[in-house]
Design an enzyme around this catalytic site. Structure first.
Site, PDB file in Angstrom:
ATOM      1  N   GLY A 167       0.851  -1.195   0.000  1.00 18.08           N
ATOM      2  CA  GLY A 167       0.000   0.000   0.000  1.00 18.08           C
ATOM      3  C   GLY A 167       0.882   1.239   0.000  1.00 18.08           C
ATOM      4  N   GLU A 221     -17.820  11.395  -1.381  1.00 17.03           N
ATOM      5  CA  GLU A 221     -17.352  11.241  -2.772  1.00 17.03           C
ATOM      6  C   GLU A 221     -18.214  10.230  -3.523  1.00 17.03           C
ATOM      7  OE1 GLU A 221     -12.796  12.776  -2.382  1.00 17.03           O
ATOM      8  OE2 GLU A 221     -13.051  10.621  -2.305  1.00 17.03           O
ATOM      9  N   ALA A 269      -3.331   8.791   3.263  1.00 22.91           N
ATOM     10  CA  ALA A 269      -2.208   8.328   2.452  1.00 22.91           C
ATOM     11  C   ALA A 269      -0.889   9.062   2.804  1.00 22.91           C
ATOM     12  CB  ALA A 269      -2.549   8.488   0.977  1.00 22.91           C
TER      13      ALA A 269
HETATM   14  C1  LIG Z   1     -12.260   4.580  -0.213  1.00 22.65           C
HETATM   15  C2  LIG Z   1     -11.078   5.277   0.399  1.00 22.65           C
HETATM   16  C3  LIG Z   1     -10.761   6.572   0.019  1.00 22.65           C
HETATM   17  C4  LIG Z   1      -9.656   7.215   0.565  1.00 22.65           C
HETATM   18  N1  LIG Z   1      -9.368   8.492   0.165  1.00 22.65           N
HETATM   19  C5  LIG Z   1      -8.268   9.101   0.640  1.00 22.65           C
HETATM   20  C6  LIG Z   1      -7.898  10.384   0.169  1.00 22.65           C
HETATM   21  O1  LIG Z   1      -8.596  10.989  -0.666  1.00 22.65           O
HETATM   22  N2  LIG Z   1      -6.760  10.952   0.655  1.00 22.65           N
HETATM   23  C7  LIG Z   1      -5.985  10.307   1.569  1.00 22.65           C
HETATM   24  O2  LIG Z   1      -4.941  10.841   1.972  1.00 22.65           O
HETATM   25  N3  LIG Z   1      -6.309   9.093   2.052  1.00 22.65           N
HETATM   26  C8  LIG Z   1      -7.424   8.473   1.601  1.00 22.65           C
HETATM   27  N4  LIG Z   1      -7.757   7.222   2.068  1.00 22.65           N
HETATM   28  C9  LIG Z   1      -6.930   6.599   3.109  1.00 22.65           C
HETATM   29  C10 LIG Z   1      -5.679   5.979   2.511  1.00 22.65           C
HETATM   30  O3  LIG Z   1      -5.988   5.275   1.336  1.00 22.65           O
HETATM   31  C11 LIG Z   1      -5.035   5.082   3.558  1.00 22.65           C
HETATM   32  O4  LIG Z   1      -4.700   5.857   4.674  1.00 22.65           O
HETATM   33  C12 LIG Z   1      -3.785   4.384   3.003  1.00 22.65           C
HETATM   34  O5  LIG Z   1      -4.130   3.520   1.951  1.00 22.65           O
HETATM   35  C13 LIG Z   1      -3.053   3.610   4.101  1.00 22.65           C
HETATM   36  O6  LIG Z   1      -1.920   3.033   3.529  1.00 22.65           O
HETATM   37  P1  LIG Z   1      -1.307   1.691   4.124  1.00 22.65           P
HETATM   38  O7  LIG Z   1      -0.074   1.428   3.339  1.00 22.65           O
HETATM   39  O8  LIG Z   1      -1.212   1.765   5.591  1.00 22.65           O
HETATM   40  O9  LIG Z   1      -2.398   0.569   3.840  1.00 22.65           O
HETATM   41  P2  LIG Z   1      -3.084   0.120   2.486  1.00 22.65           P
HETATM   42  O10 LIG Z   1      -2.951   1.135   1.442  1.00 22.65           O
HETATM   43  O11 LIG Z   1      -4.431  -0.349   2.883  1.00 22.65           O
HETATM   44  O12 LIG Z   1      -2.205  -1.137   2.029  1.00 22.65           O
HETATM   45  C14 LIG Z   1      -2.151  -2.335   2.747  1.00 22.65           C
HETATM   46  C15 LIG Z   1      -1.658  -3.420   1.812  1.00 22.65           C
HETATM   47  O13 LIG Z   1      -1.443  -4.591   2.586  1.00 22.65           O
HETATM   48  C16 LIG Z   1      -1.912  -5.703   1.881  1.00 22.65           C
HETATM   49  N5  LIG Z   1      -2.240  -6.735   2.859  1.00 22.65           N
HETATM   50  C17 LIG Z   1      -3.195  -6.697   3.810  1.00 22.65           C
HETATM   51  N6  LIG Z   1      -3.163  -7.808   4.561  1.00 22.65           N
HETATM   52  C18 LIG Z   1      -2.160  -8.558   4.085  1.00 22.65           C
HETATM   53  C19 LIG Z   1      -1.625  -9.825   4.454  1.00 22.65           C
HETATM   54  N7  LIG Z   1      -2.101 -10.529   5.488  1.00 22.65           N
HETATM   55  N8  LIG Z   1      -0.596 -10.304   3.729  1.00 22.65           N
HETATM   56  C20 LIG Z   1      -0.082  -9.607   2.671  1.00 22.65           C
HETATM   57  N9  LIG Z   1      -0.551  -8.404   2.290  1.00 22.65           N
HETATM   58  C21 LIG Z   1      -1.564  -7.889   3.000  1.00 22.65           C
HETATM   59  C22 LIG Z   1      -3.107  -5.188   1.114  1.00 22.65           C
HETATM   60  O14 LIG Z   1      -3.386  -6.007  -0.013  1.00 22.65           O
HETATM   61  C23 LIG Z   1      -2.651  -3.782   0.734  1.00 22.65           C
HETATM   62  O15 LIG Z   1      -2.019  -3.759  -0.530  1.00 22.65           O
HETATM   63  C24 LIG Z   1      -8.865   6.553   1.537  1.00 22.65           C
HETATM   64  C25 LIG Z   1      -9.191   5.257   1.926  1.00 22.65           C
HETATM   65  C26 LIG Z   1     -10.286   4.616   1.360  1.00 22.65           C
HETATM   66  C27 LIG Z   1     -10.631   3.209   1.790  1.00 22.65           C
END
Ligand SMILES: Cc1cc2nc3c(=O)[nH]c(=O)nc-3n(C[C@H](O)[C@H](O)[C@H](O)COP(=O)(O)OP(=O)(O)OC[C@H]3O[C@@H](n4cnc5c(N)ncnc54)[C@H](O)[C@@H]3O)c2cc1C
Length: 418
Positions: A12, A170, A315
Site C-alpha cells: 500500500g 465522494e 495516504a
Molecule cells: C475509499 C477510500 C478513500 C480514501 N481516500 C483518501 C484520500 O482521498 N486521501 C488520503 O490521503 N487518504 C485516503 N484514504 C486513506 C488511505 O488510502 C489510507 O490511509 C492508506 O491507503 C493507508 O496506507 P497503508 O499502506 O497503511 O495501507 P493500504 O494502502 O491499505 O495497504 C495495505 C496493503 O497490505 C496488503 N495486505 C493486507 N493484509 C495482508 C496480508 N495478510 N498479507 C499480505 N498483504 C496484506 C493489502 O493487499 C494492501 O495492498 C482513503 C481510503 C479509502 C478506503
C-alpha cells in the site's frame, strides 16, 4: 558482500514508500509481499465503484512498479503469522527470514463490533468492494427496468451510503453525477428522478475532521445535486437491503458502509500492544515493541501527533511513515540511532462533483468550489503511479467533464454476491 534482508509486508502507500527508498541502497535486498499482485490507489476506488474508472487505472501491478529495481523481489502471498524470535514471517505457510521487517498491512472497514453487518453490506476498502458496489448498482437498474411491483422497484432504485466522511461524500456525489449526467436516455422502465441516493451520518455534520463551513457547503452542494443527506441518525440495524435508524427504515438494493476503519484481526495474533481499534501501539521511531528489528507503518499503526491527537488514516501519513521506516532501517545498518516520526500535515480534501470540492490545506486554509476541485484533480493525478495511468485518467476525466459519457459500465455478474 552479504546484503541486509528486509521484508516489507503490504504494497500500500506505506509499503511502497519504504520499498522505493530502500531500493536505492544496494546494501539491502527487499522482498515486498502482498496478498494481491497490485497496489490499490484507494482515494480513487469510489470512481471504480461508480463506473468512472477501470480497475487497472487505479491498481498498477507491483511487479511493473519495481521492474527496474534489481534489489527488489515481489512476492504475492498472504502473511499469516510472525515468528519474531526466529526473525521470520509466515507467508502462505512458508517461513520467510528477515534481518529487518516492516509491516504495513493497512486496516479493514470497521462495523463497530457488529460482525453480522460485515457479511451483509460491503465497505469500500479494496478493489473487490468497488467492483461489487458497481455491479450491484448496475444490476439493480437492469432489474428495475422490468419490475412491476412498485415497492420492489423503489428498493431497486435506492442507494444508501452510511458514513458522511470523505468516502461517503465522494461516493454519493459521483452517483448523483452518474444519475444527472451519464445515464440519460438509456432506461425506459423508470425515470432517472426515481433513483434515490441517501447519505446517512451519525454526527450532526458531514466531513467531521474538516472545518464546519466546509461540511455545511458539502451538504448544501450534495442536496443541490439531488442527494438526500440525513444527519444525526446512527444506524441501529443493518442487513442486506435494509437499514434502520431511530427515525426511519430504508430499503435499498445497494447499501454501502463507509464509516471508518479498524486494525486487521491478524494484528492481534502477533502484536502485544494494540488499541481497542485493533491498531498497533508503536514506539516513536515506528518500531513494534518488544522487537527491535520490526517496524510498522500506515493505517495499522496508532501514533499521536505533537498535540496528543491520533494521526489520521490518510495516504500522506502512511507514505511519510514508510519513508521514515526506510530511513531508520538504513540508520541501523549504519550503526546509527533511529529517529522519531514527525508528520508534516498537508491537509485533506474531498471532491463532491464537477467543479465542486472542499480542501483544508495544511489543516489551516479552507478552500471550496472550483479552486478546491482543481487542487483535488492536480494532487490526485500527480499521486497516481505511472505515466500511462495518469494520461488515461486525465483523458477519462476530461471526457466526463465535457459531458461525454463514461464507458466503464460492463455488468460482470461474477462480482454479484451469491
Ligand atoms: C475509499 C477510500 C478513500 C480514501 N481516500 C483518501 C484520500 O482521498 N486521501 C488520503 O490521503 N487518504 C485516503 N484514504 C486513506 C488511505 O488510502 C489510507 O490511509 C492508506 O491507503 C493507508 O496506507 P497503508 O499502506 O497503511 O495501507 P493500504 O494502502 O491499505 O495497504 C495495505 C496493503 O497490505 C496488503 N495486505 C493486507 N493484509 C495482508 C496480508 N495478510 N498479507 C499480505 N498483504 C496484506 C493489502 O493487499 C494492501 O495492498 C482513503 C481510503 C479509502 C478506503
Amino acid at each position: 558482500v552479504k546484503k541486509t534482508k528486509v521484508v516489507v509486508v503490504g504494497g500500500g502507500f506505506a509499503g511502497l514508500a519504504a520499498t522505493m527508498k530502500l531500493a536505492k541502497d544496494e546494501r539491502v535486498e527487499v522482498t515486498l509481499v502482498d496478498k494481491n499482485n497490485y497496489h490499490t490507489f484507494q482515494p480513487l476506488l469510489y470512481q471504480v465503484a461508480t463506473t468512472g474508472l477501470e480497475p487497472g487505472e487505479v491498481c498498477p501491478t507491483l511487479r511493473a512498479i519495481f521492474r527496474e529495481k534489481d534489489n527488489v523481489n515481489v512476492l504475492m502471498g498472504e502473511m499469516e503469522g510472525l515468528e519474531a524470535e526466529n526473525s521470520s514471517v509466515v507467508v502462505d505457510g512458508e517461513k520467510l527470514e528477515y534481518d529487518y521487517l516492516m509491516l504495513a498491512i493497512g486496516g479493514r472497514t470497521t462495523y463497530f463490533g457488529n460482525e453480522s453487518w460485515r457479511a451483509a453490506v460491503p465497505g469500500l476498502k479494496g478493489l473487490q468492494d468497488a467492483l461489487e458496489i458497481r455491479t450491484r448498482f448496475l444490476n439493480a437498474l437492469e432489474q428495475a427496468e422490468t419490475e412491476t411491483d412498485e415497492k420492489r422497484k423503489r428498493e431497486l432504485l435506492t442507494v444508501a451510503i452510511v458514513g458522511g466522511g470523505p468516502t461517503g461524500v465522494e461516493l454519493a456525489g459521483a452517483l448523483a453525477e452518474l444519475k444527472n449526467h451519464v445515464l440519460q436516455e438509456q432506461y425506459s422502465g423508470f425515470c432517472l428522478e426515481d433513483i434515490r441516493i441517501v447519505l446517512i451520518e451519525a454526527l450532526p455534520r458531514l466531513l467531521p475532521p474538516m472545518p464546519e463551513g466546509l461540511g455545511n457547503y458539502t451538504k448544501e452542494t450534495l442536496e443541490e445535486m439531488g442527494v438526500e443527506v440525513i444527519l444525526e441518525e446512527p444506524v441501529s440495524e443493518l442487513e442486506e437491503r435494509r437499514l434502520v435508524t431511530e427515525e426511519r427504515e430504508i430499503r435499498a438494493e445497494t447499501i454501502v458502509w463507509a464509516a471508518g476503519i479498524e486494525g486487521r484481526p491478524l494484528v492481534q495474533k502477533f502484536c502485544q500492544y494494540t488499541t481497542k481499534k485493533g491498531t498497533v501501539e508503536v514506539l516513536s521511531d515506528l518500531r513494534m515493541p518488544p522487537h527491535p528489528n520490526v517496524f510498522c507503518a500506515g493505517d495499522m499503526v496508532h501514533l499521536k501527533d505533537e498535540d496528543g491527537d491520533p494521526l489520521p488514516g490518510l495516504a500522506p501519513v502512511a507514505q511519510q511513515q514508510g519513508s521514515c521506516v526506510a530511513d531508520n532501517i538504513l540508520a541501523l545498518i549504519e550503526g546509527e540511532n533511529t529517529k522519531s516520526f514527525h508528520y508534516f500535515d498537508k491537509g485533506s480534501m474531498a471532491v463532491i462533483g464537477r467543479s465542486r470540492a472542499v480542501a483544508n490545506v495544511f489543516s489551516k486554509i479552507s478552500l471550496k468550489g472550483p479552486l478546491a476541485w482543481l487542487a483535488w484533480l492536480f494532487v490526485h493525478l500527480l499521486s497516481l503511479l505511472g505515466f500511462r495511468n495518469r494520461a488515461v485518467v486525465l483523458v477519462r476525466w476530461f471526457w466526463s467533464y465535457m459531458g461525454w459519457r463514461h464507458s466503464a459500465r460492463v455488468l460482470n455478474p461474477a462480482y454479484l454476491p451469491e
